[in-house]
Design an enzyme around this catalytic site. Structure first.
Site, PDB file in Angstrom:
ATOM      1  N   SER A   1      35.161   2.165 -27.782  1.00 45.87           N
ATOM      2  CA  SER A   1      33.871   1.974 -27.126  1.00 45.87           C
ATOM      3  C   SER A   1      33.686   3.085 -26.102  1.00 45.87           C
ATOM      4  O   SER A   1      34.563   3.937 -25.915  1.00 45.87           O
ATOM      5  CB  SER A   1      33.818   0.611 -26.435  1.00 45.87           C
ATOM      6  N   LYS A   2      32.558   3.065 -25.406  1.00 46.55           N
ATOM      7  CA  LYS A   2      32.277   4.110 -24.424  1.00 46.55           C
ATOM      8  C   LYS A   2      33.314   4.145 -23.317  1.00 46.55           C
ATOM      9  O   LYS A   2      33.606   5.204 -22.760  1.00 46.55           O
ATOM     10  CB  LYS A   2      30.878   3.926 -23.847  1.00 46.55           C
ATOM     11  N   ARG A   3      33.882   2.991 -22.993  1.00 44.92           N
ATOM     12  CA  ARG A   3      34.880   2.988 -21.917  1.00 44.92           C
ATOM     13  C   ARG A   3      36.168   3.707 -22.340  1.00 44.92           C
ATOM     14  O   ARG A   3      36.956   4.132 -21.505  1.00 44.92           O
ATOM     15  CB  ARG A   3      35.188   1.558 -21.468  1.00 44.92           C
ATOM     16  N   HIS A   4      36.396   3.818 -23.651  1.00 47.99           N
ATOM     17  CA  HIS A   4      37.572   4.541 -24.147  1.00 47.99           C
ATOM     18  C   HIS A   4      37.298   6.030 -24.332  1.00 47.99           C
ATOM     19  O   HIS A   4      38.215   6.822 -24.424  1.00 47.99           O
ATOM     20  CB  HIS A   4      38.011   3.979 -25.510  1.00 47.99           C
TER      21      HIS A   4
END
Length: 467
Positions: free
Chosen positions: A240-243
Site C-alpha cells: 500500500s502507499k504506506r509501504h
C-alpha cells in the site's frame, strides 16, 4: 524464434511500482534473448482511461530507461480488428450470440447462489438459434468453451497449473453494446503483435486459462506465460502507499536515481547468488524469467534508499549537477551560472559520499550555489557571536597571504594556527565553516575552501566579519 515480450498497462492511474517491475522483467528478458520489448496501452476502459495516465506511463518508462521497440499500440484503436475475430469465431461455430437480458443474468446468479452453486453462466443460449430471440433484442457474443477435460498451463514461473474446464464458463467476447471485452482484445493483440512470452503479475493467472482457450478456438498458438509474484510491504502485508506503493514519478521526485530503482526492482523475486549491486549489463546477461521465485517479494524503502546512496556515489559529477540544478534553484534566491555550476561539480565528489537521495544532496550542496552575502542560521550565528568574528578578523589577512590554496595546505595552516593559540582544530575550523556555508554542518571545511576557491572564500569570510 525471436522472443517478443510486451508491457501492457491500463492507463487508469500512475505507473505503480509493481507495474514498473513487470515492465523491467519483460524488458530484460527480451534483451537477454536478443528479442523485442513492445508497449501496448490497454485503454479499452474508456470511462477510467485518461491521457494524463498515458503520459505518466510513457514518462515513467522513459525515466526508468526501459525503451520499447516500435510504436506504442493503443488497444481501443484496434476494436474493429477485435470484432473481426469475433465474426470468425461465430462463422466457425466456436462462439455464439447470447440474448440474455441483465435481469435474466441476475436471476440466474441469484438462483445459483441460493442453491450453493458456483455463480457462472449456464450456457442457455449455447445451442439455441438466434431466430428464437425477440426482434431487435440486444446480444452479447460468448465463446463456446470446452465442456470437459482440462486446460493446462505450463507456467515459466509457477510450474504446471491445471484447471478443469467445468470450472470455466462461456466468457463474453463482445458486450451487448458492441464493445470487445478485455479477454478478447488481449488475445487478438498478443497474436497480432507476435508476442511469444507474456510476463505479468500472478493476479492474472486465472485469466491465462480463458485466454489459452480463446487462442485455441482461433486456431492460434498461445504464447508462453510467466506469472510473477506480487510485491508486498516489508511487513508481509499487501503493498500500500504506506509501504511505498507510489508512482514511479514519486520516486523520481523523492530523489532516487533510475539505475538504483532498476537494480532494486530486479532483486524483488529474482536474484543472482548473493549479488546485490547488479549493473545493467549484468542484469541483461543474467536475467531469465524461469529463475523468478514464486514467493511474494517484500518492498523495503530503507534498502532502496541505501542502494540509491551507492548509485549516487558512483554517478558522474556533471550528471549529478544537471539533475540537482532544478532542486538547488528552488532552495536559493539566484540562478546557477557557469561559475556556480563549476563549483558544484568540483564539490560533488565530497558531497555525494554522504547523501542517499538527490534531495539530501541538493540540501547539502545549496550553500555552494548561493550568492553573497549568505544567510546564516541561528546555530551558526551563535558561533560567530562567541569569539568567532574575532578569530576570523585575525585569520583573514593570514589567509589572504597564502599562495597555495589546496585543502592539505589550508589544513596544515589551521593546525599550526590552533597550536599557536592553544586552540583545538575545531575552534579554528568551525568559524570558517560558518562563514563559508552559513551553517555549522558542511563537508570538510578545508575541502570547501578549495572548492570555493581563494577569492570566494575570502569574500565570504569578509562578509561574516561585517555581518
Amino acid at each position: 524464434m525471436t522472443v517478443v515480450t510486451r508491457f501492457a498497462p491500463s492507463p487508469t492511474g500512475y505507473l505503480h511500482i509493481g507495474g514498473a517491475r513487470t515492465a523491467l522483467f519483460n524488458y530484460l528478458y527480451a534483451k537477454h534473448t536478443g528479442g523485442k520489448f513492445l508497449l501496448r496501452i490497454e485503454d479499452t476502459d474508456r470511462a477510467r482511461s485518461t491521457q494524463p495516465a498515458i503520459e505518466a506511463i510513457l514518462d515513467g518508462l522513459s525515466w526508468l530507461g526501459l525503451k520499447w521497440g516500435g510504436d506504442v499500440v493503443f488497444q481501443f484503436a484496434r476494436a474493429a480488428r477485435h470484432r473481426e475475430a469475433v465474426d470468425q469465431l461465430i462463422a466457425a461455430g466456436k462462439a455464439y450470440k447470447c440474448f440474455c437480458t441483465p435481469e435474466e443474468l441476475t436471476a440466474m446468479r441469484e438462483e445459483q447462489k441460493a442453491k450453493g452453486l458456483p455463480q457462472r453462466y449456464d450456457g442457455r443460449w449455447r445451442e439455441r438459434n438466434s431466430s428464437e430471440a425477440p426482434v431487435g433484442a440486444k446480444y452479447a457474443v460468448r465463446l463456446k468453451a470446452p465442456l470437459d477435460g482440462e486446460t493446462v498451463l505450463e507456467d515459466l514461473v509457477q510450474g504446471q497449473v491445471t484447471v478443469a474446464n467445468t470450472q470455466l464458463d462461456d466468457m463474453v467476447l463482445l458486450r451487448s453494446d458492441g464493445n470487445p471485452t478485455y479477454m478478447l482484445s488481449v488475445v487478438v493483440d498478443d497474436h497480432d503483435m507476435n508476442i511469444t512470452h507474456v510476463i505479468r503479475g500472478d493476479d492474472h493467472l486465472t485469466n491465462a486459462f480463458r485466454q489459452i482457450q480463446l487462442f485455441r478456438a482461433m486456431g492460434w498458438t498461445p504464447p508462453l506465460y510467466g506469472h510473477i509474484p506480487l510485491i508486498h510491504g516489508a511487513d508481509g502485508a499487501k503493498l500500500s502507499k504506506r509501504h511505498g506503493a507510489l508512482g514511479v514519478d514519486a520516486y523520481r521526485d523523492m530523489g532516487f536515481l533510475p539505475e538504483a530503482l532498476r537494480n532494486y526492482l530486479l532483486r524483488l523475486s529474482w536474484g543472482h547468488g548473493d549479488d546485490e549491486i547488479i549493473s545493467d549489463a549484468q542484469a541483461i546477461e543474467w536475467f531469465d524469467v524461469t529463475n523468478v521465485g514464486r514467493a511474494a517479494a517484500r518492498f523495503d524503502m530503507a534498502k532502496l534508499t541505501n542502494l540509491n546512496g551507492h548509485y549516487i556515489r558512483e554517478a558522474n559529477d556533471t550528471r549529478l549537477v544537471e539533475l540537482l540544478t532544478p532542486m538547488i534553484t528552488q532552495r536559493i534566491n539566484n540562478a546557477i551560472d557557469e561559475t556556480i555550476a563549476g563549483r558544484l561539480i568540483r564539490g560533488m565528489a565530497g558531497l555525494k559520499q554522504r547523501a542517499k537521495t538527490l534531495i539530501e544532496l541538493a540540501d547539502s550542496a545549496a550553500f555552494y550555489a548561493r550568492k553573497r552575502p549568505l544567510t546564516v542560521d541561528d546555530k551558526a550565528r551563535a558561533i560567530l557571536a562567541d569569539d568567532g568574528k574575532e578569530f576570523l578578523s585575525v585569520a583573514l589577512p593570514q589567509l589572504e597571504a597564502r599562495a597555495n590554496w589546496s585543502a592539505p595546505e589550508l589544513e596544515a595552516w589551521a593546525r599550526t594556527t590552533a597550536e599557536a593559540k592553544g586552540l583545538k582544530l575545531g575552534q579554528v575550523a568551525q568559524p570558517i565553516r560558518v562563514a563559508l556555508s552559513g551553517s555549522t554542518v558542511s563537508p570538510p571545511v578545508f575541502e570547501v575552501m578549495e572548492v570555493l576557491g581563494k577569492d570566494e572564500s575570502l569574500a565570504r569570510i569578509g562578509d561574516a566579519i561585517k555581518a
